[in-house]
Write a protein that holds these residues in place. Structure first.
Motif, PDB file in Angstrom:
ATOM      1  N   ASN A 121       0.809  -1.228   0.000  1.00 36.13           N
ATOM      2  CA  ASN A 121       0.000   0.000   0.000  1.00 36.13           C
ATOM      3  C   ASN A 121       0.837   1.272   0.000  1.00 36.13           C
ATOM      4  N   ASN A 122       1.652   1.389  -1.016  1.00 34.05           N
ATOM      5  CA  ASN A 122       2.544   2.543  -1.136  1.00 34.05           C
ATOM      6  C   ASN A 122       1.806   3.677  -1.860  1.00 34.05           C
ATOM      7  N   PHE A 123       1.141   4.523  -1.084  1.00 38.47           N
ATOM      8  CA  PHE A 123       0.355   5.593  -1.702  1.00 38.47           C
ATOM      9  C   PHE A 123       1.245   6.695  -2.265  1.00 38.47           C
ATOM     10  N   THR A 124       2.423   6.854  -1.674  1.00 37.94           N
ATOM     11  CA  THR A 124       3.376   7.824  -2.226  1.00 37.94           C
ATOM     12  C   THR A 124       3.766   7.394  -3.633  1.00 37.94           C
ATOM     13  N   GLY A 125       4.069   6.105  -3.762  1.00 28.27           N
ATOM     14  CA  GLY A 125       4.444   5.570  -5.066  1.00 28.27           C
ATOM     15  C   GLY A 125       3.290   5.678  -6.056  1.00 28.27           C
ATOM     16  N   LEU A 126       2.091   5.398  -5.579  1.00 25.89           N
ATOM     17  CA  LEU A 126       0.912   5.457  -6.453  1.00 25.89           C
ATOM     18  C   LEU A 126       0.694   6.881  -6.945  1.00 25.89           C
ATOM     19  N   GLU A 182       1.023  -2.707  -8.640  1.00 26.97           N
ATOM     20  CA  GLU A 182       2.430  -2.632  -8.250  1.00 26.97           C
ATOM     21  C   GLU A 182       2.667  -1.829  -6.974  1.00 26.97           C
ATOM     22  N   ASN A 183       1.806  -0.880  -6.717  1.00 24.10           N
ATOM     23  CA  ASN A 183       2.010  -0.079  -5.506  1.00 24.10           C
ATOM     24  C   ASN A 183       1.293  -0.647  -4.285  1.00 24.10           C
ATOM     25  N   LEU A 184       0.290  -1.468  -4.500  1.00 21.12           N
ATOM     26  CA  LEU A 184      -0.430  -2.027  -3.353  1.00 21.12           C
ATOM     27  C   LEU A 184       0.164  -3.363  -2.920  1.00 21.12           C
TER      28      LEU A 184
HETATM   29  C1  LIG Z   1       7.057   3.736  -2.578  1.00 19.35           C
HETATM   30  O1  LIG Z   1       7.246   4.041  -3.936  1.00 19.35           O
HETATM   31  C2  LIG Z   1       8.264   4.983  -4.180  1.00 19.35           C
HETATM   32  C3  LIG Z   1       8.245   5.325  -5.671  1.00 19.35           C
HETATM   33  O2  LIG Z   1       8.116   4.183  -6.457  1.00 19.35           O
HETATM   34  C4  LIG Z   1       9.594   4.381  -3.733  1.00 19.35           C
HETATM   35  O3  LIG Z   1      10.631   5.300  -3.961  1.00 19.35           O
HETATM   36  C5  LIG Z   1       9.503   4.058  -2.263  1.00 19.35           C
HETATM   37  O4  LIG Z   1      10.684   3.413  -1.846  1.00 19.35           O
HETATM   38  C6  LIG Z   1       8.325   3.155  -1.985  1.00 19.35           C
HETATM   39  N1  LIG Z   1       8.157   3.004  -0.566  1.00 19.35           N
HETATM   40  C7  LIG Z   1       8.081   1.821   0.023  1.00 19.35           C
HETATM   41  C8  LIG Z   1       7.869   1.844   1.483  1.00 19.35           C
HETATM   42  O5  LIG Z   1       8.167   0.780  -0.601  1.00 19.35           O
END
Ligand SMILES: *[C@@H]1O[C@H](CO)[C@@H](O)[C@H](O)[C@H]1NC(C)=O
Length: 397
Positions: A121-126, A182-184
């Motif tokens: 659940n990487n919302f930053t990445g999403l 991919e982000n979740l």
């Molecule tokens: C979330 O995604 C960002 C961008 O893809 C990446 O840089 C970051 O490491 C990720 N965070 C985690 C906790 O996986």
């Protein structure tokens, strides 16, 4: 998976390795003693010392605890020992190593009883993906992030989240579905918590619909038993047999309170279709011609048309299914038709993703290869950004 005594041996060596792996961001016990200039503070030596001490704590019990943490199903016989009245504790450092080791192990193996440790659940990445990698879809950017994040952050949701993506081919429906996957989930499409169905591929023959129904039901059930957060994607939703849509109905309905335990609490359904992509294009064209800028177009302009038109699609199972008629779809998400400048950006991304150099003129040449419609205005790429990455190969030779 390693079994019996081999496991113990493996663990033992792991602890003795000078460069024993550790999870990212974990605190290091030897930190702070690592002063430059001090001969005694050679970090490798310190580390080895600490690790030897930790390895000293390796006993049958130590092993049992680790194995219970990682393979909970296999540990019943020793359970009494661990919870027995006498009780026992690991030395502090031992416990710490146990946690580190477990986290590290779980970072590449699925070791949680319900697959939870692979949900990211990487919302930053999403958010980053939606804002940087997707072009020309400001409504999708806002809606997808807001709805998915809001839903997954709800402690005990009452129902599954159902999103229906609409738009022409090449506008990014699959692309966004993949970003979500991919982000979740750390394993992306390989995750046991994600199932993707392509109507014409998984359910090609109408005469087998009863079989498909059973298969679909059992796949949904099994996935939900395995994971507390599941994602089901139906590509070419407009081609799904009405019978299959019917069996999905109960999964999208509000759950009875006692039903909480049976199903995974977080379930997302994505339906991808080009159904009524032409309506979206018409509305967008009308607004652009009336002098609006693309970014000024809001959901209020599109959603009423979209839903009404979908219900009115006489010849289509999806429009006529309970899912649409009984408002079981939470959001209809419109993918706007892409313009020349967006196709150019897709071409640029295709070069960048292959780490290739490109010239501005080349991007124009690629964008000019697409067909633009309607005939008069020539505004929208009829294939969106589809097969752009194949097209760049032509310029590489
Ligand atoms: C979330 O995604 C960002 C961008 O893809 C990446 O840089 C970051 O490491 C990720 N965070 C985690 C906790 O996986």
């Amino acid at each position: 998976m390693l079994r019996g005594p081999w496991r113990q041996l493996w663990l033992f060596f792991l602890l003795l390795l000078p460069g024993a792996p550790e999870p990212r961001g974990a605190s290091r016990p030897w930190e702070g003693t690592d002063e430059p200039g001090s001969a005694w503070a050679w970090p490798g030596f310190q580390r080895l010392q600490e690790q030897l001490r930790a390895a000293g704590a390796l006993s049958k019990r130590y092993w049992t605890l680790f194995s219970c943490q990682v393979w909970p199903d296999d540990c019943d016989e020793d359970e009494e020992a661990a919870t027995g009245p006498l009780g026992w504790r690991l030395p502090l450092l031992g416990q710490r190593y146990l946690d580190l080791l477990t986290t590290w192990y779980c970072s590449f193996k699925d070791c949680c009883p319900r697959g939870d440790c692979r949900i990211s659940n990487n919302f930053t990445g999403l958010e980053w993906d939606l804002n940087v990698r997707l072009h020309g879809q400001h409504l999708v950017q806002q809606l997808v992030l807001r709805t998915v994040r809001g839903y997954l952050e709800t402690p005990q949701p009452e129902k599954a989240l159902a999103l229906s993506f609409h738009g022409w081919s090449g506008t990014g429906k699959n692309f966004v579905a993949r970003m979500l996957v991919e982000n979740l989930y750390r394993d992306g499409l390989m995750s046991d918590c994600v199932r993707m169905f392509i109507a014409t591929f998984h359910f090609p023959h109408p005469k087998y619909v009863d079989l498909y129904k059973e298969q679909l039901m059992s796949q949904i059930r099994e996935t939900q038993q395995l994971c507390h957060q599941t994602l089901f994607i139906f590509d070419e939703a407009e081609k799904l047999h009405p019978g299959l849509l019917e069996v999905l109905g109960p999964h999208l309905e509000r759950r009875a309170p006692e039903g909480h335990r049976a199903e995974s609490p977080w379930t997302i359904f994505l339906f991808l279709s080009n159904l009524r992509g032409d309506i979206i294009n018409e509305v967008v064209l009308k607004l652009l011609k009336a002098g609006w800028s693309r970014e000024e177009i809001t959901m209020e302009h599109l959603e009423p048309h979209l839903q009404a038109e979908i219900v009115e699609t006489i010849d289509n199972g999806f429009g006529h299914s309970r899912l649409v008629k009984e408002n079981l779809i939470d959001y209809f998400i419109p993918f706007l038709p892409l313009e020349y400048r967006h196709v150019r950006l897709c071409a640029r991304d295709a070069f960048l993703s292959q780490e290739l150099l490109y010239k501005e003129e080349t991007l124009d040449e690629i964008a000019q290869m697409m067909v633009y419609v309607p005939k008069e205005e020539q505004l929208f790429s009829s294939q969106g950004c589809k097969s752009i990455s194949q097209r760049i190969n032509y310029f590489l030779s």
